[in-house]
Design a protein around this motif. Sequence first.
Motif, mmCIF file in Angstrom:
data_model
loop_
_atom_site.group_PDB
_atom_site.id
_atom_site.type_symbol
_atom_site.label_atom_id
_atom_site.label_comp_id
_atom_site.label_asym_id
_atom_site.label_seq_id
_atom_site.Cartn_x
_atom_site.Cartn_y
_atom_site.Cartn_z
ATOM 1 N N ARG A 157 -2.989 -12.302 -27.996
ATOM 2 C CA ARG A 157 -3.893 -12.731 -26.920
ATOM 3 C C ARG A 157 -4.983 -13.643 -27.435
ATOM 4 O O ARG A 157 -5.547 -14.424 -26.685
ATOM 5 C CB ARG A 157 -4.452 -11.527 -26.177
ATOM 6 C CG ARG A 157 -5.366 -10.652 -26.977
ATOM 7 C CD ARG A 157 -5.791 -9.476 -26.121
ATOM 8 N NE ARG A 157 -4.655 -8.617 -25.818
ATOM 9 C CZ ARG A 157 -4.592 -7.832 -24.750
ATOM 10 N NH1 ARG A 157 -5.562 -7.826 -23.885
ATOM 11 N NH2 ARG A 157 -3.548 -7.058 -24.546
ATOM 12 N N TYR A 212 6.896 -9.624 -13.639
ATOM 13 C CA TYR A 212 6.282 -8.408 -13.110
ATOM 14 C C TYR A 212 6.952 -8.116 -11.766
ATOM 15 O O TYR A 212 6.718 -8.824 -10.785
ATOM 16 C CB TYR A 212 4.775 -8.594 -12.971
ATOM 17 C CG TYR A 212 4.128 -8.932 -14.294
ATOM 18 C CD1 TYR A 212 3.973 -7.963 -15.275
ATOM 19 C CD2 TYR A 212 3.727 -10.225 -14.596
ATOM 20 C CE1 TYR A 212 3.417 -8.258 -16.503
ATOM 21 C CE2 TYR A 212 3.172 -10.542 -15.823
ATOM 22 C CZ TYR A 212 3.021 -9.554 -16.771
ATOM 23 O OH TYR A 212 2.484 -9.861 -17.999
ATOM 24 N N ALA A 213 7.789 -7.078 -11.750
ATOM 25 C CA ALA A 213 8.697 -6.853 -10.619
ATOM 26 C C ALA A 213 7.967 -6.573 -9.310
ATOM 27 O O ALA A 213 8.446 -6.895 -8.232
ATOM 28 C CB ALA A 213 9.645 -5.703 -10.940
ATOM 29 N N SER A 214 6.771 -5.972 -9.398
ATOM 30 C CA SER A 214 6.097 -5.582 -8.161
ATOM 31 C C SER A 214 5.207 -6.707 -7.627
ATOM 32 O O SER A 214 4.607 -6.570 -6.578
ATOM 33 C CB SER A 214 5.263 -4.324 -8.395
ATOM 34 O OG SER A 214 4.342 -4.545 -9.442
ATOM 35 N N LEU A 215 5.126 -7.815 -8.366
ATOM 36 C CA LEU A 215 4.257 -8.913 -7.934
ATOM 37 C C LEU A 215 5.095 -10.068 -7.396
ATOM 38 O O LEU A 215 6.216 -10.286 -7.844
ATOM 39 C CB LEU A 215 3.418 -9.418 -9.118
ATOM 40 C CG LEU A 215 2.498 -8.392 -9.788
ATOM 41 C CD1 LEU A 215 1.756 -9.030 -10.947
ATOM 42 C CD2 LEU A 215 1.518 -7.813 -8.794
ATOM 43 N N PHE A 219 -0.987 -14.489 -12.822
ATOM 44 C CA PHE A 219 -1.366 -13.363 -13.695
ATOM 45 C C PHE A 219 -2.122 -13.784 -14.977
ATOM 46 O O PHE A 219 -3.228 -13.304 -15.222
ATOM 47 C CB PHE A 219 -0.115 -12.541 -14.028
ATOM 48 C CG PHE A 219 -0.396 -11.197 -14.620
ATOM 49 C CD1 PHE A 219 -0.715 -10.118 -13.816
ATOM 50 C CD2 PHE A 219 -0.355 -11.011 -15.994
ATOM 51 C CE1 PHE A 219 -0.988 -8.878 -14.356
ATOM 52 C CE2 PHE A 219 -0.621 -9.772 -16.543
ATOM 53 C CZ PHE A 219 -0.934 -8.708 -15.724
ATOM 54 N N ASN A 259 -6.315 -13.184 -15.720
ATOM 55 C CA ASN A 259 -6.817 -12.449 -16.884
ATOM 56 C C ASN A 259 -7.825 -13.264 -17.676
ATOM 57 O O ASN A 259 -8.548 -12.733 -18.497
ATOM 58 C CB ASN A 259 -5.669 -12.022 -17.794
ATOM 59 C CG ASN A 259 -4.839 -10.931 -17.152
ATOM 60 O OD1 ASN A 259 -5.331 -10.222 -16.286
ATOM 61 N ND2 ASN A 259 -3.598 -10.821 -17.569
ATOM 62 N N ALA A 299 -2.832 -9.014 -20.694
ATOM 63 C CA ALA A 299 -2.971 -7.875 -19.791
ATOM 64 C C ALA A 299 -3.715 -6.735 -20.482
ATOM 65 O O ALA A 299 -3.542 -6.501 -21.676
ATOM 66 C CB ALA A 299 -1.595 -7.403 -19.339
ATOM 67 N N GLN A 320 -3.411 -2.656 -16.822
ATOM 68 C CA GLN A 320 -2.487 -3.599 -16.187
ATOM 69 C C GLN A 320 -1.063 -3.408 -16.687
ATOM 70 O O GLN A 320 -0.114 -3.536 -15.916
ATOM 71 C CB GLN A 320 -2.934 -5.036 -16.441
ATOM 72 C CG GLN A 320 -4.088 -5.472 -15.548
ATOM 73 C CD GLN A 320 -4.553 -6.865 -15.882
ATOM 74 O OE1 GLN A 320 -4.705 -7.209 -17.052
ATOM 75 N NE2 GLN A 320 -4.775 -7.676 -14.865
ATOM 76 N N ARG A 342 0.118 -0.461 -14.807
ATOM 77 C CA ARG A 342 0.224 -0.715 -13.370
ATOM 78 C C ARG A 342 1.350 -1.709 -13.029
ATOM 79 O O ARG A 342 2.061 -1.522 -12.050
ATOM 80 C CB ARG A 342 -1.131 -1.239 -12.879
ATOM 81 C CG ARG A 342 -1.186 -1.706 -11.441
ATOM 82 C CD ARG A 342 -1.032 -0.545 -10.482
ATOM 83 N NE ARG A 342 -0.890 -1.027 -9.110
ATOM 84 C CZ ARG A 342 0.232 -1.513 -8.611
ATOM 85 N NH1 ARG A 342 1.300 -1.623 -9.371
ATOM 86 N NH2 ARG A 342 0.294 -1.920 -7.365
ATOM 87 N N TYR A 343 1.507 -2.767 -13.834
ATOM 88 C CA TYR A 343 2.438 -3.833 -13.466
ATOM 89 C C TYR A 343 3.737 -3.842 -14.271
ATOM 90 O O TYR A 343 4.705 -4.459 -13.871
ATOM 91 C CB TYR A 343 1.753 -5.198 -13.582
ATOM 92 C CG TYR A 343 0.591 -5.348 -12.639
ATOM 93 C CD1 TYR A 343 0.792 -5.290 -11.266
ATOM 94 C CD2 TYR A 343 -0.702 -5.495 -13.114
ATOM 95 C CE1 TYR A 343 -0.274 -5.385 -10.391
ATOM 96 C CE2 TYR A 343 -1.777 -5.594 -12.247
ATOM 97 C CZ TYR A 343 -1.554 -5.537 -10.884
ATOM 98 O OH TYR A 343 -2.596 -5.626 -10.009
ATOM 99 N N PRO A 354 6.099 0.106 -11.984
ATOM 100 C CA PRO A 354 7.234 -0.364 -11.161
ATOM 101 C C PRO A 354 8.579 0.121 -11.701
ATOM 102 O O PRO A 354 9.486 0.425 -10.934
ATOM 103 C CB PRO A 354 7.124 -1.883 -11.243
ATOM 104 C CG PRO A 354 5.704 -2.158 -11.562
ATOM 105 C CD PRO A 354 5.256 -1.020 -12.435
#
Lengths: 360, 286
Positions: A75, A89-92, A100, A104, B190, B194, B197-198, B202
């Motif tokens: 990072r 990211y499957a839920s986004l 994303f 951040n 992240a 996160q 959560r992500y 899922p």
Amino acid sequence: MAEVVLEKVSHRYPGAQSDTFSNVDLVIKQGEAHALLGSSGAGKTTILNLLSGLARPSAGRIFFDGLDVTGASPRKRNVAQVFQFPVLYASLSVQENLSFPLRNQGWRGARLSARVADIAERLELTGCLKRRPDALSLFEKQLVAIGRALVRPEIDLVLLDEPLTAVEPATKWQLRRVLKQAQEELNATMVYVTHDQTEALTFADRISVLHEGKLLQTGTPADLYQHPAYEHVAYFIGSPGMNLIPGEVLDGVYRLDGCAIAPAPGLSPGPCVIGFRPEWAEVTTEGTEGPMVTVTRTRVLGTRGNRPVGIVSVDLNGQSISTRQTLDVVVGASARLKVGRDRVVGFREGIRLGSEAAHA
Amino acid sequence: MRRRTNRAWLGVLPVVLVVAFSAVLPLMTVVNYSLQDIFDTNTRIFVGFDWYRETLRDPRFLDALLRQFTFSATVLAIEIPLGILVAKSLPRTGARTGMFLILLAVPLLIPWNVVGTIWQLFARPDIGLFGASLTALGLDFNYTSDVLDAWITLVLMDVWHWTSLVALLSFAGLASIQEPYYQAAEIDGASRWQVFRYVELPRLRSVLTIAVLLRLMDSLMIYTEPFVLTGGGPGNSTTFLSQYLTTMAVSQFDLGPAAAFSVLYFLLILLLCWLFYTSVMRSAED
């Protein structure tokens, strides 16, 4: 975007007997599409992990724009990565996926949506911004993953780990085109790992060929094609590959089957492997010079003028040789092999005769 | 050309028979009982929905129902997060992983009445390790006389018994997440929350749906452990639906009311599970 420098980098997995690779020196220029080409186990993915910061070198240093990032975490490094299969990211939604990394970093509001819209536009994703990843094809999913890698504008380096592996062959070229276009427009520094030489040759500005933990040669596609420094590079690049036939150097001349075929000025005499590309040679029934060969197979690839052209395979004392030429010979015929005099390269112990590597 | 016949139906006949004799007929018998007042094998009167009305007005039934919901909600609220936490703290690979998984599976292999007995001894204020320790700390702990102590012991026992199930299911869910998903999240900057959560949640969705369903149904049907541990007491403070039902049907031999109770009980569990399942499935589609 940054210039990336690897300085004498070695890597050894914990508990391993020997280095995955050692003393790799490599400069990846700012805005360059650079391919790491090699078969599996060559150390490509390890170099990628060293660049992203997921792995640390056991020796040597890594610089981004002159800044030493050897010990920095992913990072902190400002890199992005695209994996072999689409990692989303499957839920986004697609839009949220693209946002994303920016979120951040504190991006919000109009600036964020404008950047996401711009990247979606370039990757032809505008139509599916509201959709969830499950509703997308594999091809679109990988595009979103690429989009997420390219979305941060000040990113130093984008890493791609065989990104076309999961995509159906029919859409590979399309994905590569979109990727290449985005790379050029955004002036992104990219490192593209692949074992497919066609992918590397068509995508990259420069290619590094890796083999068994060694970086053999770095150069433009044309460079590697015409001036391979190692027998392995000659063999790996080009389709069909370079002809590599045992011969010898005698009195400053390359000899194949006893016949002089090309000058070899200043090279020490002795046996060697003689290499030439199929299009650098010709099989002909005319003339009396050159080694005698037997035509074993012809394959039509197209026409030039009214004459068929393609690949001619011949046999020379049990060795198979291919040439790319007009198909004016018939299978079973005896003929002469003629090789372009200036193009022949010779290898001894895998290293090109007369090259820097041979002197080292 | 082959002739079309209906003989294929013969192929499903065994299944139809098994289901009929194991599920449909017993259930219909209970429905039949619930509509009659039964004095002995020859004397029965059709009473319609009287038993249902009576059951739904019975304060003891309503109390047991409330206790049942409280208990199920409490153990679910503890076991699901705790199970995920345990699964996340397990090493993903290596020699120790197998040992941890076996240890986790142990409570699941113990017969339920033995679980009750273990905790009955463990929590005894005079000789049990847990109860005696609390007593030694100066706490007035007694699960046979104090309602709160009885509940604490029961909830602890259920958590001890069943958190492993949630943990094992979650572990399987987490193990199916490939390394690049974590690497991508790391590269995208992240936070740990996160990532959970992500990336993880899922992927855990389907196993957690199963875990919640199993725990919901099982906790609604709990019988053996509280029966052994507290016998439903002190008073009726830990008498749940199944125990009240058993008392009614076996001890008092009120077959009609007990049958009406059974049907209501069955419908309740069915309804709750259906509500939960459809809401999960619907949110998955959005």
